[in-house]
Enzyme design. Structure first.
Site, PDB file in Angstrom:
ATOM      1  CE1 TYR A 128      67.717 -64.848  17.345  1.00  0.00           C
ATOM      2  CE2 TYR A 128      68.815 -66.303  18.893  1.00  0.00           C
ATOM      3  CZ  TYR A 128      67.819 -65.390  18.615  1.00  0.00           C
ATOM      4  OH  TYR A 128      66.944 -65.023  19.609  1.00  0.00           O
ATOM      5  CG  HIS A 138      71.159 -63.126  20.699  1.00  0.00           C
ATOM      6  ND1 HIS A 138      70.683 -63.211  19.410  1.00  0.00           N
ATOM      7  CD2 HIS A 138      70.151 -62.637  21.447  1.00  0.00           C
ATOM      8  CE1 HIS A 138      69.435 -62.782  19.388  1.00  0.00           C
ATOM      9  NE2 HIS A 138      69.086 -62.433  20.607  1.00  0.00           N
ATOM     10  CE1 TYR A 168      65.177 -63.651  26.307  1.00  0.00           C
ATOM     11  CE2 TYR A 168      65.767 -61.340  26.342  1.00  0.00           C
ATOM     12  CZ  TYR A 168      65.111 -62.386  25.752  1.00  0.00           C
ATOM     13  OH  TYR A 168      64.390 -62.174  24.607  1.00  0.00           O
ATOM     14  CD1 TRP A 196      67.149 -57.561  19.414  1.00  0.00           C
ATOM     15  CD2 TRP A 196      69.291 -56.960  19.276  1.00  0.00           C
ATOM     16  NE1 TRP A 196      67.901 -58.707  19.498  1.00  0.00           N
ATOM     17  CE2 TRP A 196      69.229 -58.353  19.413  1.00  0.00           C
ATOM     18  CE3 TRP A 196      70.531 -56.356  19.174  1.00  0.00           C
ATOM     19  CZ2 TRP A 196      70.353 -59.162  19.453  1.00  0.00           C
ATOM     20  CZ3 TRP A 196      71.660 -57.154  19.206  1.00  0.00           C
ATOM     21  CH2 TRP A 196      71.564 -58.547  19.349  1.00  0.00           C
ATOM     22  CD1 TRP A 197      62.847 -56.735  18.270  1.00  0.00           C
ATOM     23  CD2 TRP A 197      61.146 -55.371  17.827  1.00  0.00           C
ATOM     24  NE1 TRP A 197      61.940 -56.871  19.294  1.00  0.00           N
ATOM     25  CE2 TRP A 197      60.884 -56.046  19.041  1.00  0.00           C
ATOM     26  CE3 TRP A 197      60.213 -54.461  17.363  1.00  0.00           C
ATOM     27  CZ2 TRP A 197      59.720 -55.833  19.771  1.00  0.00           C
ATOM     28  CZ3 TRP A 197      59.052 -54.251  18.102  1.00  0.00           C
ATOM     29  CH2 TRP A 197      58.810 -54.939  19.293  1.00  0.00           C
TER      30      TRP A 197
END
Length: 113
Positions: A27, A31, A50, A85-86
């Site tokens: 993960y 990112h 963010y 992206w999802w």
């Protein structure tokens, strides 16, 4: 709870999501290699500062974002790059049928600029 805003007038949003066990490193890697067009879309829809934190003991992700306008930012979910992206992230985290992350909004109880 009260809507919290930054000194710049941005709305603070917090949320949590859940990773599948053993995927924290993957993960983070994905990112760290965030696609430039995804970054551009977040900024285009008014997202700033963010951050996502990982609790590796529980596989829980805690997200923090400041948005110019919550209604405008919510529309970013329907962009092609966000949908892509999802799909890319669906193999490492809990998702809904459309591959959107299962996400729970967290009220901001305190903020200090």
């Amino acid at each position: 709870m009260t809507v919290r805003k930054t000194a710049e007038g941005r709305t603070i949003q917090g949320f949590k999501m859940k990773l599948y066990p053993g995927f924290a490193a993957e993960y983070e890697k994905r990112h760290n290699e965030l696609w430039p067009e995804m970054q551009d879309m977040i900024h285009e829809y008014g997202g700033h500062n963010y951050s996502i934190f990982i609790d590796e003991e529980t596989n829980t992700l805690f997200g923090y974002i400041e948005v110019d306008d919550p209604d405008t930012y919510a529309k970013s979910a329907d962009t092609p790059i966000n949908r892509k992206w999802w799909d890319f992230m669906a193999s490492v985290m809990e998702t809904n049928a459309d591959n959107s992350p299962v996400s729970v909004d967290l009220p901001c109880a305190f903020h200090l600029d």
